[in-house]
Design an enzyme around this catalytic site. Sequence first.
Site, short mmCIF file in Angstrom:
data_model
loop_
_atom_site.label_atom_id
_atom_site.label_comp_id
_atom_site.label_asym_id
_atom_site.label_seq_id
_atom_site.Cartn_x
_atom_site.Cartn_y
_atom_site.Cartn_z
N GLU A 53 -5.89 -34.39 -29.23
CA GLU A 53 -7.05 -34.14 -30.11
C GLU A 53 -6.85 -32.64 -30.10
OE1 GLU A 53 -11.09 -32.25 -30.71
OE2 GLU A 53 -10.34 -32.36 -28.61
N ASP A 55 -7.97 -34.62 -24.57
CA ASP A 55 -8.91 -33.96 -25.16
C ASP A 55 -8.73 -32.35 -25.20
OD1 ASP A 55 -11.96 -33.52 -25.92
OD2 ASP A 55 -12.01 -32.47 -24.00
#
Length: 628
Positions: A360, A307
């Site tokens: 990401e 993330d």
Amino acid sequence: MKYDEEKKKIEFDAHIFHEGNHFRSYSFLGAHINDDGVSFRVWAPNAKGLSVVGDFNNWDQNSHRMEKVNDFWILQIDGIKKGEKYKYVIETWSGEKLVKSDPYALYSELRPNTASIVWDLENYSWNDQEWKANKKSYEPYKNPMNIYEVHLGSWKKPQGRENFQTYRELAEELPKYVSEMGYTHVELMPVAEYPLDDSWGYQGTGYFSATSRHGIPEDFKYLIDELHRYGIGVILDWVPGHFCKDAHGLYRFDGTTTYEYSNPLLGENEQWGTCNFDLSKREIHSFLISNAIFWMKEYHIDGLRVDAVSNMLYLDFCKESSPELKNKDGGNQNLWAIDFMQKLNTEIFKEFPNALMIAEESTSWPNVTKGKKENGLGFNYKWNMGWMNDVLKYMELDPINRKFNHNLITFSIVYAFSENYVLPFSHDEVVHGKKSLIEKFPGYYVDKFASLRLLLGYMMAHPGKKLLFMGGEIGQFLEWRFYESIEWQLLELEKHRELQEFVKNLNFFYRKEKSFWEIDHSYEGFHWLEANNNDCGVVSFMRKSEERDDFIIAVYNFTPVHYSKHKMGVPRFVDYEEVLNSDISKYGGEGRVNLEILKPRWGGVDKELCHIEINIAPLSVIYLKPKF
């Protein structure tokens, strides 16, 4: 004597830990059950004193004081067992007493309680030996990857209960559903322990502790085991960039900035109200890389979606420019973060060669999926945020204005092979007023369903692996709400059942057709047929497998206009057969299809030497295959 030997061992572990190369730090830090009781060890380099408290000593801060060895505090407590609740009381040099959960706890109390729980991970017998054996020869680049993103807390809410489905209950339904729908992987939103439901798991406190919201660690293992039994790979959403500031967590752990940057410009993450991990510290490398390996080794996780990579890569990410937010060369790149990610991926692939490491990363940072020798970060996949933003922006336009923005639907091919991409329609796109996928589209009720079928059909043939957030497959109209279940009741309505059937068939079609994934990261697997027909709004291209005669032509009509005899160029003078059409009646369309074999004719269209005439329904996708 035994205690002296333990202290010597800690000295050895400490040396590797401080170097940033202890990738099993969970094996010596935390609470470890032994024959006599439990050994407690915690890294708190700047603390004045520590003690262990729990039910076993009535939470008395003075009864079990720890001894400092190197920068670690240790204590053996005899007679206590698995299941005991505990915390650390940390005395700072300023006179504060901080009550902290264990950063290496294997299990935690259910929120709002915050104690760590003595546990071990040995009491489970895995049954995924066949999965692990098959994974040894798995090549992600040359295989289909279609990911179903799941938030465990809201996939299905138990009827008549305010709490969550257990891991065991999820294991009864989720693997079967994902398998029947034709997905190849699930991506589980963060399951590491976190205090606030509203954070969806992205603001964690227990990095080694699977959240107790759904049960005990053994039950989480059982869920993964069942997913593997159904042939489903498991990707875990992982958050190495930042952590929450709750008092019992990592924030100012020993009264100083132990885990976060000491410079508040770097340490404070104001956009999320969290703190950024200090990636300049080698000890943080040991902590985080150990954690990544922990999930793969102890829980058999197949990959990590990492993330907020951009937040780590840029010193000034989402911040006002400042001279203090520059590296030694004067740039805004976080050189410590680059070093950390290269090391992380090197160590993961050294031990798990076929793991998935998916970044990401929301900017145009180069070489995210290239190796260290190419100045890359070493991931093997990256979310294609540019493609996602462009295609959604295009689909949200009134069709009459799409011809003026045609490049939004075609530009992605310019850079589609610069990285190994995953095409994501994730949870982030269906919250905070962005609307659900189906509600993004203009038009009447039936137009919205047609547009969603079109969008998913475009994603499936476009180069790159696939990801869809739960609820998208049934056409949920409400935005995702973490505290409510997916609107499964919508499947009582015909249009939603038809959409689900389309998604299911589309998923299995993707898995069956090698041309959609065998050459997924090279221009050799892609060929434009119709890219510049702005006024008509029709786009078509060819996807190719490694076999010369195995290819698919994908045709898209992004307008509400019906073209009954659209002339389009084709790459080979052979007959073509329609193998999928989103407008057939069982998918909710009106049946404007091509039942007969499509015969080619000589005569160039665009750059092709021959063409066919094809019936294309409004807002539809068609796949054609050659008949030799």
